[in-house]
Design a protein around this motif. Structure first.
Motif, PDB file in Angstrom:
ATOM      1  N   ALA A 116      -2.459   6.000   3.372  1.00 53.41           N
ATOM      2  CA  ALA A 116      -1.005   6.039   3.582  1.00 53.41           C
ATOM      3  C   ALA A 116      -0.339   4.879   2.862  1.00 53.41           C
ATOM      4  O   ALA A 116       0.708   5.054   2.203  1.00 53.41           O
ATOM      5  CB  ALA A 116      -0.697   6.006   5.074  1.00 53.41           C
ATOM      6  N   PHE A 117      -0.902   3.698   2.942  1.00 54.56           N
ATOM      7  CA  PHE A 117      -0.322   2.534   2.269  1.00 54.56           C
ATOM      8  C   PHE A 117      -0.407   2.675   0.752  1.00 54.56           C
ATOM      9  O   PHE A 117       0.527   2.341   0.029  1.00 54.56           O
ATOM     10  CB  PHE A 117      -1.020   1.253   2.735  1.00 54.56           C
ATOM     11  N   ILE A 118      -1.551   3.165   0.273  1.00 51.22           N
ATOM     12  CA  ILE A 118      -1.709   3.323  -1.172  1.00 51.22           C
ATOM     13  C   ILE A 118      -0.725   4.364  -1.692  1.00 51.22           C
ATOM     14  O   ILE A 118      -0.097   4.186  -2.748  1.00 51.22           O
ATOM     15  CB  ILE A 118      -3.162   3.720  -1.505  1.00 51.22           C
ATOM     16  N   ALA A 119      -0.559   5.446  -0.966  1.00 52.36           N
ATOM     17  CA  ALA A 119       0.328   6.515  -1.413  1.00 52.36           C
ATOM     18  C   ALA A 119       1.762   6.043  -1.560  1.00 52.36           C
ATOM     19  O   ALA A 119       2.459   6.417  -2.509  1.00 52.36           O
ATOM     20  CB  ALA A 119       0.248   7.692  -0.449  1.00 52.36           C
ATOM     21  N   ILE A 120       2.234   5.196  -0.640  1.00 51.08           N
ATOM     22  CA  ILE A 120       3.646   4.809  -0.656  1.00 51.08           C
ATOM     23  C   ILE A 120       3.880   3.491  -1.377  1.00 51.08           C
ATOM     24  O   ILE A 120       4.970   3.240  -1.907  1.00 51.08           O
ATOM     25  CB  ILE A 120       4.211   4.723   0.786  1.00 51.08           C
ATOM     26  N   GLU A 121       2.870   2.632  -1.450  1.00 54.65           N
ATOM     27  CA  GLU A 121       3.077   1.297  -2.008  1.00 54.65           C
ATOM     28  C   GLU A 121       2.485   1.111  -3.406  1.00 54.65           C
ATOM     29  O   GLU A 121       3.038   0.378  -4.225  1.00 54.65           O
ATOM     30  CB  GLU A 121       2.494   0.225  -1.073  1.00 54.65           C
ATOM     31  N   ASP A 122       1.340   1.765  -3.691  1.00 53.80           N
ATOM     32  CA  ASP A 122       0.651   1.442  -4.958  1.00 53.80           C
ATOM     33  C   ASP A 122      -0.360   2.543  -5.268  1.00 53.80           C
ATOM     34  O   ASP A 122      -1.559   2.390  -5.052  1.00 53.80           O
ATOM     35  CB  ASP A 122      -0.050   0.083  -4.808  1.00 53.80           C
ATOM     36  N   THR A 123       0.129   3.656  -5.849  1.00 55.71           N
ATOM     37  CA  THR A 123      -0.729   4.817  -6.110  1.00 55.71           C
ATOM     38  C   THR A 123      -1.880   4.484  -7.047  1.00 55.71           C
ATOM     39  O   THR A 123      -2.987   5.024  -6.916  1.00 55.71           O
ATOM     40  CB  THR A 123       0.106   5.967  -6.710  1.00 55.71           C
ATOM     41  N   ARG A 124      -1.647   3.617  -8.007  1.00 55.21           N
ATOM     42  CA  ARG A 124      -2.666   3.279  -9.002  1.00 55.21           C
ATOM     43  C   ARG A 124      -3.453   2.025  -8.613  1.00 55.21           C
ATOM     44  O   ARG A 124      -4.012   1.337  -9.461  1.00 55.21           O
ATOM     45  CB  ARG A 124      -1.982   3.071 -10.359  1.00 55.21           C
ATOM     46  N   TYR A 125      -3.516   1.735  -7.313  1.00 54.49           N
ATOM     47  CA  TYR A 125      -4.145   0.499  -6.835  1.00 54.49           C
ATOM     48  C   TYR A 125      -5.562   0.319  -7.364  1.00 54.49           C
ATOM     49  O   TYR A 125      -5.945  -0.777  -7.815  1.00 54.49           O
ATOM     50  CB  TYR A 125      -4.155   0.473  -5.303  1.00 54.49           C
TER      51      TYR A 125
END
Length: 853
Positions: free
Chosen positions: A81-90
């Motif tokens: 959830a965090f990656i999707a909204i904050e940093d997709t290419r993390y």
């Protein structure tokens, strides 16, 4: 061709210039950045948590709520959830996302603003755990970029994520997902639903706007955006998306899971931790374990509150809290009334209520509560409420509810024996301290009626006149000097002239009754004031004052006058309890403590209490050495001088100067012994008589014997000051010593006298004093504290002998009324009581006879 060469040369030059600029800029910025080593060892700020002896949470102090969690304990979908909204290419970039930066530059160029952010999770972490700041500026972005590179170079992706998810601000003082999950949902991470995870992931963008406590609508919109991004990134299926999107938000503010709240003791712990660690106390994640057990602490609080309310009810009803509306002008909307009641600051277990109606036929009142519910208050619940006139006077018992309360008033009510009763905020206050007499462990500490009413801790901060609670210490001084509990002093009025003040001093007994010569045991049990004055005169005022210091009482609080003998010095309840512990434990001065150990944020023990203990069975001498004895003085001489009216001292006033030996220097971890085991035994036995008395008289503490029956290992002393401004009861049972004080914070006010109220389990009425005003709280607390504790036998030390004495003269018994008495060997009487027979003589002139003696 030349054009191509020029472009190539220019490109290489610009590229080289860029690299040189980048390196130069990095060298310039690097000294301003924290090292990655610092980041690896970053300490997450956690609040201080205070626990009971059983490990139950009692309080939490600190601005930031944080519950750090390990990466392996974070649900995968929450990370997604965090990656999707904050940093997709993390997982693809190395600290910065070029595509995101280009997008932000394009937006800035086209719109003329920098509203579009391009920070990766790594950059956000760099900003969260350093002092880079949050302002939108080129310098800040440059610092973020360089630090993000360093972070990615030295930490793996899991470490970065764990650090980020434990530091990100989530609103409502919560930092990190662990704290946020509990703050909003009262759950641990593994209990969250997909919808709740998405809501949490949406918070960092604007925690104050998107948290569901401030706005459910905005929180719902933001949550749904997160869910859509998770669907787009194939983290969830369409069915999961639809189900989570339709899930209602059930969030509310959850405080820390406090098992029981005892703010007087937890505030004392907070102050001690701040004294030791300063501001770090609130951020270092300290876990503070106390000596307090839930059972005894709650018993102390309940005993104190019930006792205060009982006193308050004896003295009458002072009226409603406020008039919400004038019933003659009409009744306001119910919502307006409940809104008002919701603003009332809570107090103890009281419930604020509005009087809506009085039913004269049924003699009841209808009350409205803040939740909109209505309940009936019967006449039984107001029958106690005689009108308060002053501390000594109350009006007649009310016959009708309408005699006491009226429509439109805000009142307090409480449940008493499962029934609704009228109550009121008490003006009188109290304190209770209970210690383990062998170790100094604080077992209960109550500093007042309610912490919300007053944060002043009367148990440790209130210096109040001790009254007759001081007498056992002076009796101990007399025994230490060689007198005995069988020594006879005259209970007769005293008047002393003070030439310096040109005034006379005439101490009085309370009650004002005088019974002639009596033994010290009986004088203590009946709390005879004039006998106490004579005892202090006998041992000397200076010697008596010096002796007080042995029990830990501060020298500056001791006034070295004869008035001292009746309790003019002022001490705190904690100091008094510590002093009485010396009698209970065999003569040792223990050090009270309430923190057993402190664990820091890295689960390391940084403090562990190692108390110096009392050991009555150990052959440890008093640190004051052998005191001067008066056994060589003839018993008859002692008796004659003790009964005289003069101010002679039968003992030397000079005390051998002895340097106090710190408990640190005691071998075997023992507390310093300040009186002999023999003196402690005699005083413990004398205080037992204050409860159980003897045939022919009851001690002033007789109520304890009734409440705690069939126990016999208890003893204590009442205490009342002039004009009954302060009331005390202090005493022991087994290895528990407890002191209770009652009085007004405004020490100009007297406790007065009251009328028994219907249903009072103690049946108290009349003039207030230690036995009536303070002892009931002591009795009811000790009844709980001594449950399941075996009755303790206090064996006599080797230096104690037992003899039968005459009850009236204190001399050896010769067949008259006797009792067994204990003596320190060498202080026992050596003569037998001989009853004097009258002798008649005859007048030769008149022939009449008369008694010679």
């Amino acid at each position: 061709m030349r054009l191509i060469q020029f472009v190539l040369f220019l490109t290489i030059a610009l590229f080289t210039l860029g690299i040189i600029s980048f390196v130069g800029l990095y060298d310039y910025v690097k000294p301003q950045l924290p090292t990655v080593a610092d980041l690896k060892s970053v300490r997450l700020q956690e609040p201080m948590r205070i626990y009971s002896a059983e490990g139950e949470l009692m309080a939490e102090f600190g601005e930031k709520r944080r519950n750090p969690v390990l990466f392996e304990n974070i649900p995968e979908q929450l990370i997604n959830a965090f990656i999707a909204i904050e940093d997709t290419r993390y997982y693809e970039h190395q600290g910065i996302d070029p595509i995101g930066i280009l997008r932000a530059i394009f937006v800035a160029a086209s719109s003329g603003s920098t509203s579009q952010g391009a920070s990766t999770i790594t950059q956000q972490l760099a900003r969260n755990i350093t002092e880079i700041g949050n302002e939108r500026s080129i310098e800040r972005k440059i610092k973020e970029v360089f630090l993000a590179f360093d972070i990615e170079k030295n930490l793996n992706k899991q470490e970065i994520l764990a650090l980020y998810l434990n530091t990100i601000f989530m609103g409502q003082r919560s930092y990190g997902i662990g704290a946020a999950a509990y703050t909003y949902f009262g759950k641990s991470l593994n209990e969250l639903t997909l919808a709740e995870m998405a809501l949490l992931a949406g918070l960092p963008k604007a925690p104050s706007d998107y948290n569901p406590i401030n706005s459910v609508a905005r929180a719902t919109d933001r949550r749904n955006i997160v869910l859509r991004r998770m669907l787009e990134e194939n983290f969830i299926t369409i069915d999961e998306y639809n189900q989570a999107r339709n899930e209602p938000i059930n969030a509310k503010y959850h405080q820390a899971k406090v098992a029981f709240s005892s703010p007087y003791i937890t505030e004392a712990v907070r102050q001690e931790m701040y004294r030791r660690y300063g501001e770090d106390a609130y951020t270092g994640g300290f876990k503070v374990y106390t000596t307090i057990t839930k059972k005894l602490q709650l018993a102390g609080e309940q005993a104190l509150r019930n006792n205060i309310l009982s006193y308050d009810m004896r003295h009458g009803y002072r009226g409603a809290v406020a008039l919400i509306w004038d019933h003659q002008e009409g009744t306001p909307e119910e919502n307006a009334i409940t809104d008002y009641l919701k603003t009332v600051v809570p107090l103890a277990d009281f419930i604020p209520a509005a009087v809506m109606d009085i039913n004269k036929e049924e003699n009841t009142a209808t009350l409205l509560f803040s939740d909109g519910s209505r309940k009936i208050l019967s006449h039984k619940g107001v029958k106690w409420a005689r009108k308060y006139i002053n501390e000594r006077s109350q009006g007649p018992s009310p016959k009708r509810v309408s005699d006491v309360i009226h429509v439109g008033e805000q009142i307090w009510v409480r449940y008493y024996k499962d029934e609704l009763w009228l109550t009121q905020e008490p003006e009188v206050n109290s304190a209770l301290v209970s210690l383990d007499s062998n170790t100094g462990e604080v077992q209960a500490l109550v500093g007042g009626f309610d912490f919300q009413q007053s944060k002043f801790n009367r148990a440790t901060q209130a210096l109040r006149q001790i009254g007759s609670n001081i007498k056992p210490f002076f009796y101990a001084a007399a025994l230490d000097k060689g007198l005995s509990l069988a020594t006879v002093f005259n209970d007769a009025p005293i008047t002393s002239w003070n030439p310096s003040s040109l005034k006379s001093w005439s101490p009085k007994n309370s009650p004002n009754v005088y019974e002639g010569p009596m033994r010290l045991r009986q004088a203590l049990g009946l709390s005879k004031n004039v006998v106490m004055v004579r005892v202090v005169r006998a041992i000397g005022v200076e010697a008596a004052a010096d002796f007080l210091e042995r029990f830990g009482f501060p020298e500056g609080n001791i006034d070295r006058t004869e008035a001292m003998s009746l309790g003019s010095p002022s001490f705190t309840p904690m100091q008094v309890a510590r002093g009485y512990a010396v009698f209970a434990n065999g003569g040792f001065l223990i050090e009270p403590y309430f923190i057993t150990r402190v664990i820091d944020g890295e689960d390391k023990m940084v403090f562990e209490a190692k108390p110096k203990i009392a050991c009555a069975e150990c052959n440890i001498p008093s640190i004051y050495g052998e005191s001067e004895k008066i056994a060589a003085i003839a018993y008859e001489e002692i008796e004659d001088m003790a009964q005289s009216e003069g101010n002679e001292n039968i003992l030397s006033n000079e005390e051998k100067e002895v340097e106090f030996i710190s408990s640190e220097n005691q071998s075997g971890g023992y507390a310093p012994r300040v009186i002999s085991g023999e003196v402690a035994f005699l005083m413990r036995d004398a205080l037992n008589s204050n409860v159980f008395g003897e045939p022919g008289w009851n001690g002033t503490g007789w109520r304890a014997g009734k409440v705690l029956a069939p126990r016999k290992d208890i003893g204590g002393k009442t205490g009342t000051t002039n004009s009954s401004k302060d009331a005390w009861f202090s005493g022991y049972g087994a290895n528990i010593v407890t002191s209770v004080w009652v009085g007004f914070d405004d020490n100009r006010k007297t406790l007065g006298s009251g009328t028994a109220w219907p249903g009072d389990p103690d049946g108290i009425s009349g003039g207030e004093a230690g036995a009536k005003t303070a002892q009931p709280a002591w009795n009811h607390y000790m009844k709980v504290a001594l449950e399941n504790i075996e009755e303790k036998n206090f064996p006599a030390p080797p230096g104690i002998i037992s003899l039968s004495i005459d009850k009236y003269s204190g001399q050896l018994s010769n067949g008259g009324p006797t009792r067994k008495e204990y003596f320190i060997k060498g202080t026992e009487p050596s003569t037998y009581f001989v009853e004097e027979l009258g002798t008649e003589i005859e007048d030769e002139a008149s022939g009449q006879t008369q008694e010679l003696f």
